[in-house]
Design an enzyme around this catalytic site. Structure first.
Site, PDB file in Angstrom:
ATOM      1  N   LYS A  84       0.778  -1.245   0.000  1.00 29.97           N
ATOM      2  CA  LYS A  84       0.000   0.000   0.000  1.00 29.97           C
ATOM      3  C   LYS A  84       0.814   1.301   0.000  1.00 29.97           C
ATOM      4  CE  LYS A  84      -0.342   0.547   4.963  1.00 29.97           C
ATOM      5  NZ  LYS A  84      -1.135   1.028   6.088  1.00 29.97           N
ATOM      6  N   SER A 124      -9.912   2.065  -2.851  1.00 29.05           N
ATOM      7  CA  SER A 124      -9.424   3.343  -2.321  1.00 29.05           C
ATOM      8  C   SER A 124     -10.022   4.502  -3.108  1.00 29.05           C
ATOM      9  CB  SER A 124      -7.898   3.364  -2.470  1.00 29.05           C
ATOM     10  OG  SER A 124      -7.418   4.675  -2.301  1.00 29.05           O
ATOM     11  N   TYR A 149       0.329   1.866  -7.428  1.00 25.46           N
ATOM     12  CA  TYR A 149      -0.582   1.440  -6.354  1.00 25.46           C
ATOM     13  C   TYR A 149      -2.028   1.742  -6.757  1.00 25.46           C
ATOM     14  CZ  TYR A 149      -3.344   1.627  -2.098  1.00 25.46           C
ATOM     15  OH  TYR A 149      -4.351   1.462  -1.175  1.00 25.46           O
ATOM     16  N   LYS A 153      -5.272  -0.853  -7.817  1.00 22.96           N
ATOM     17  CA  LYS A 153      -6.629  -0.873  -7.232  1.00 22.96           C
ATOM     18  C   LYS A 153      -7.687  -0.771  -8.347  1.00 22.96           C
ATOM     19  CE  LYS A 153      -5.666  -1.189  -2.850  1.00 22.96           C
ATOM     20  NZ  LYS A 153      -5.976  -2.421  -2.123  1.00 22.96           N
ATOM     21  N   ARG A 291       4.320  17.549  -1.887  1.00 20.44           N
ATOM     22  CA  ARG A 291       4.700  16.167  -2.199  1.00 20.44           C
ATOM     23  C   ARG A 291       4.123  15.817  -3.570  1.00 20.44           C
ATOM     24  NH1 ARG A 291       2.786  11.497   1.978  1.00 20.44           N
ATOM     25  NH2 ARG A 291       0.763  11.961   1.056  1.00 20.44           N
TER      26      ARG A 291
HETATM   27  P1  NAD Z   1      -1.510  -3.132   6.129  1.00 20.22           P
HETATM   28  O1  NAD Z   1      -0.207  -3.168   5.418  1.00 20.22           O
HETATM   29  O2  NAD Z   1      -1.513  -2.901   7.594  1.00 20.22           O
HETATM   30  O3  NAD Z   1      -2.341  -4.480   5.835  1.00 20.22           O
HETATM   31  C1  NAD Z   1      -2.133  -5.265   4.689  1.00 20.22           C
HETATM   32  C2  NAD Z   1      -1.884  -6.679   5.167  1.00 20.22           C
HETATM   33  O4  NAD Z   1      -1.639  -7.525   4.042  1.00 20.22           O
HETATM   34  C3  NAD Z   1      -0.645  -6.782   6.079  1.00 20.22           C
HETATM   35  O5  NAD Z   1      -0.987  -7.497   7.244  1.00 20.22           O
HETATM   36  C4  NAD Z   1       0.367  -7.552   5.232  1.00 20.22           C
HETATM   37  O6  NAD Z   1       1.232  -8.352   6.022  1.00 20.22           O
HETATM   38  C5  NAD Z   1      -0.546  -8.359   4.328  1.00 20.22           C
HETATM   39  N1  NAD Z   1       0.078  -8.723   3.050  1.00 20.22           N
HETATM   40  C6  NAD Z   1       0.772  -7.925   2.200  1.00 20.22           C
HETATM   41  N2  NAD Z   1       1.198  -8.629   1.135  1.00 20.22           N
HETATM   42  C7  NAD Z   1       0.742  -9.901   1.306  1.00 20.22           C
HETATM   43  C8  NAD Z   1       0.862 -11.102   0.559  1.00 20.22           C
HETATM   44  N3  NAD Z   1       1.585 -11.156  -0.575  1.00 20.22           N
HETATM   45  N4  NAD Z   1       0.258 -12.214   1.029  1.00 20.22           N
HETATM   46  C9  NAD Z   1      -0.440 -12.201   2.202  1.00 20.22           C
HETATM   47  N5  NAD Z   1      -0.563 -11.096   2.967  1.00 20.22           N
HETATM   48  C10 NAD Z   1       0.012  -9.963   2.524  1.00 20.22           C
HETATM   49  O7  NAD Z   1      -2.433  -2.047   5.396  1.00 20.22           O
HETATM   50  P2  NAD Z   1      -3.867  -1.483   5.766  1.00 20.22           P
HETATM   51  O8  NAD Z   1      -3.734  -0.022   5.944  1.00 20.22           O
HETATM   52  O9  NAD Z   1      -4.491  -2.300   6.817  1.00 20.22           O
HETATM   53  O10 NAD Z   1      -4.587  -1.703   4.359  1.00 20.22           O
HETATM   54  C11 NAD Z   1      -5.410  -2.842   4.114  1.00 20.22           C
HETATM   55  C12 NAD Z   1      -5.941  -2.746   2.693  1.00 20.22           C
HETATM   56  O11 NAD Z   1      -6.662  -1.523   2.557  1.00 20.22           O
HETATM   57  C13 NAD Z   1      -4.867  -2.718   1.612  1.00 20.22           C
HETATM   58  O12 NAD Z   1      -5.324  -3.454   0.506  1.00 20.22           O
HETATM   59  C14 NAD Z   1      -4.748  -1.260   1.277  1.00 20.22           C
HETATM   60  O13 NAD Z   1      -4.298  -1.055  -0.040  1.00 20.22           O
HETATM   61  C15 NAD Z   1      -6.190  -0.809   1.440  1.00 20.22           C
HETATM   62  N6  NAD Z   1      -6.310   0.634   1.693  1.00 20.22           N
HETATM   63  C16 NAD Z   1      -5.623   1.189   2.741  1.00 20.22           C
HETATM   64  C17 NAD Z   1      -5.719   2.565   2.956  1.00 20.22           C
HETATM   65  C18 NAD Z   1      -4.941   3.219   4.084  1.00 20.22           C
HETATM   66  O14 NAD Z   1      -4.765   4.439   4.050  1.00 20.22           O
HETATM   67  N7  NAD Z   1      -4.492   2.498   5.096  1.00 20.22           N
HETATM   68  C19 NAD Z   1      -6.508   3.354   2.121  1.00 20.22           C
HETATM   69  C20 NAD Z   1      -7.205   2.744   1.072  1.00 20.22           C
HETATM   70  C21 NAD Z   1      -7.089   1.369   0.871  1.00 20.22           C
HETATM   71  N1  UDP Z   2       1.229  14.985   4.858  1.00 20.60           N
HETATM   72  C1  UDP Z   2       2.123  15.904   5.391  1.00 20.60           C
HETATM   73  N2  UDP Z   2       3.223  15.438   6.041  1.00 20.60           N
HETATM   74  C2  UDP Z   2       3.482  14.108   6.218  1.00 20.60           C
HETATM   75  C3  UDP Z   2       2.551  13.181   5.689  1.00 20.60           C
HETATM   76  C4  UDP Z   2       1.441  13.650   4.999  1.00 20.60           C
HETATM   77  O1  UDP Z   2       1.938  17.112   5.241  1.00 20.60           O
HETATM   78  O2  UDP Z   2       4.506  13.763   6.822  1.00 20.60           O
HETATM   79  C5  UDP Z   2       0.027  15.455   4.157  1.00 20.60           C
HETATM   80  C6  UDP Z   2      -0.044  15.003   2.723  1.00 20.60           C
HETATM   81  O3  UDP Z   2       0.617  15.934   1.899  1.00 20.60           O
HETATM   82  C7  UDP Z   2      -1.549  14.970   2.487  1.00 20.60           C
HETATM   83  C8  UDP Z   2      -2.140  14.641   3.859  1.00 20.60           C
HETATM   84  O4  UDP Z   2      -1.097  14.924   4.810  1.00 20.60           O
HETATM   85  O5  UDP Z   2      -1.983  16.250   2.133  1.00 20.60           O
HETATM   86  C9  UDP Z   2      -2.564  13.202   3.994  1.00 20.60           C
HETATM   87  O6  UDP Z   2      -1.478  12.395   3.569  1.00 20.60           O
HETATM   88  P1  UDP Z   2      -1.460  10.831   3.798  1.00 20.60           P
HETATM   89  O7  UDP Z   2      -0.174  10.333   3.220  1.00 20.60           O
HETATM   90  O8  UDP Z   2      -1.749  10.524   5.226  1.00 20.60           O
HETATM   91  O9  UDP Z   2      -2.712  10.324   2.966  1.00 20.60           O
HETATM   92  P2  UDP Z   2      -3.032  10.384   1.382  1.00 20.60           P
HETATM   93  O10 UDP Z   2      -4.238  11.267   1.269  1.00 20.60           O
HETATM   94  O11 UDP Z   2      -1.847  10.920   0.675  1.00 20.60           O
HETATM   95  O12 UDP Z   2      -3.330   8.979   1.044  1.00 20.60           O
END
Ligand code: NAD
Ligand code: UDP
Length: 337
Positions: A84, A124, A149, A153, A291
């Site tokens: 991610k 996402s 990434y 998705k 960024r």
């Molecule tokens: P995370 O990294 O904590 O969780 C992902 C999990 O998947 C981890 O436990 C990791 O060990 C496991 N994993 C990774 N590659 C693997 C593989 N090849 N086989 C088996 N397991 C594997 O991340 P998260 O924040 O909990 O995100 C969970 C999901 O939500 C992800 O698909 C991420 O893309 C999506 N997502 C997250 C966010 C965010 O901001 N956190 C936002 C939008 C979408």
């Molecule tokens: N951001 C920041 N400093 C940091 C990390 C993030 O100013 O060290 C800002 C980033 O530019 C964005 C917001 O915080 O505007 C949220 O960023 P994040 O990476 O948490 O989430 P994103 O929306 O990019 O997935």
């Protein structure tokens, strides 16, 4: 229901496993622990008093998946497993396409073979692309993604949609998360990023606890109220509950898309101020250059999840700050303490 949660040891996964267990579901987790600790699941078991069956395996490992489906009568799959980090995806696109896209294909093949046709996928807000007007609505087309990434998705969304078109037995639920932050109010489970955090909330928390010196705010010259970027931050417990609610959508065939956000934008400076107000801890910060790839402002139209799933976010920015801080103070170095 018996639910397979891939990536269930991770940040959002572990909170969702907890909510599933407290809602009376049985949970099997498959995770290769590449970005998580098995300690998260131990703590979920302690908090709920219920057991989780855990398989340490790669999502691309078809034999491991077949074994899980043979050993358990799985009713539905919630698929979190994936990579991610946006920046890393630019440097290592093949890893992202292999794990995220390839892994989802292998999972869907194993499900089809086992006759399991209900799937909830972690998508996402990034799939709306660079030019979408706010607030983002599920009826908008997917837009132009700006990194592998985000593209992974969008590709997975399309692949899963095509599966549900080809076979009306399938039900695919695409949950588009906005910005998940916060931690369980127990302070026992939370976000545990490896190395320097990419995301705002864990960075603020690590500055507060003394692990980092100063927050860099990436740009204060955007066309927003205070010049810093605005995002729709959603408490991870609300998000986790959204998955439990989304299980009802798996009763309907086809593909169903839901935004999971609050519907409100909050700026980076407002996040820092809220953290300081709630915790009493000052966050030193400096203004740094923008960024690459950051959009000025976006938030969800979350009304569809409200109407169809009865879900809406209940926790606010102050809850997110309080719970992040409790987790960070209890676990200054995450699960490795
Ligand atoms: P995370 O990294 O904590 O969780 C992902 C999990 O998947 C981890 O436990 C990791 O060990 C496991 N994993 C990774 N590659 C693997 C593989 N090849 N086989 C088996 N397991 C594997 O991340 P998260 O924040 O909990 O995100 C969970 C999901 O939500 C992800 O698909 C991420 O893309 C999506 N997502 C997250 C966010 C965010 O901001 N956190 C936002 C939008 C979408
Ligand atoms: N951001 C920041 N400093 C940091 C990390 C993030 O100013 O060290 C800002 C980033 O530019 C964005 C917001 O915080 O505007 C949220 O960023 P994040 O990476 O948490 O989430 P994103 O929306 O990019 O997935």
């Amino acid at each position: 229901m018996n639910i397979l949660v891939t990536g269930g040891a991770g940040y959002i996964g572990s909170h969702t496993v907890l909510e599933l267990l407290t809602s009376g579901h049985n949970v099997v987790v498959l995770d290769n622990l590449c970005n998580a600790s098995a300690e998260s699941l131990k703590r979920v078991e302690q908090l709920t008093g219920k057991a989780v069956t855990f398989y340490k395996a790669d999502i691309r490992d078809r034999a491991a998946l077949d074994k899980v489906f043979k050993s358990h009568r799985i009713d539905a799959v919630i698929h979190f497993a994936g990579l991610k980090a946006v920046g890393e995806s630019v440097a290592k696109p093949l890893d992202y396409y292999s794990v995220n896209v390839g892994g989802s294909v292998v999972l869907a093949q194993a499900m089809a073979q086992a006759g399991v046709t209900k799937l909830i996928f972690s998508s996402s807000a990034t799939v709306y692309g660079e030019d979408a007007p706010v607030p983002y609505k599920e009826t908008m087309p997917r837009g132009k993604t700006s990194n592998p990434y985000g593209t992974s998705k969008a590709m997975i969304e399309q692949i899963l949609t095509d599966i549900s078109i080809a076979d009306p037995q399938w039900s695919v639920v695409l949950l588009r998360y906005f910005n998940p932050v916060g931690a369980h109010p127990s302070g026992q489970i939370g976000e545990d990023p490896q190395g320097i955090p990419n995301n705002l909330m864990p960075f603020i928390a690590q500055v507060a606890v003394g692990r980092r010196e100063c927050l860099s705010i990436f740009g204060d010259d955007y066309d927003t109220e205070d010049g810093t970027c605005e995002r729709d931050y959603v408490h991870v417990v609300d998000l986790a509950k959204g998955h439990v609610s989304a299980l009802q959508a798996t009763e309907r065939s086809g593909t169903h898309i839901y935004n999971l956000g609050t519907g409100t934008g909050t700026s980076v400076k407002q996040m820092v101020e809220a953290f300081e107000r709630v915790t009493g801890v000052t966050i030193p910060y400096q203004i740094a250059p923008r960024r690459a790839g950051d959009l000025p402002a976006f938030w969800a139209d979350a009304s569809k999840a409200g109407k169809e799933l009865g879900w809406c976010a209940e926790l606010g920015i102050e809850d997110m700050m309080r719970d992040t801080w409790r987790w960070q103070q209890n676990n200054p170095t995450g699960y490795s303490r």
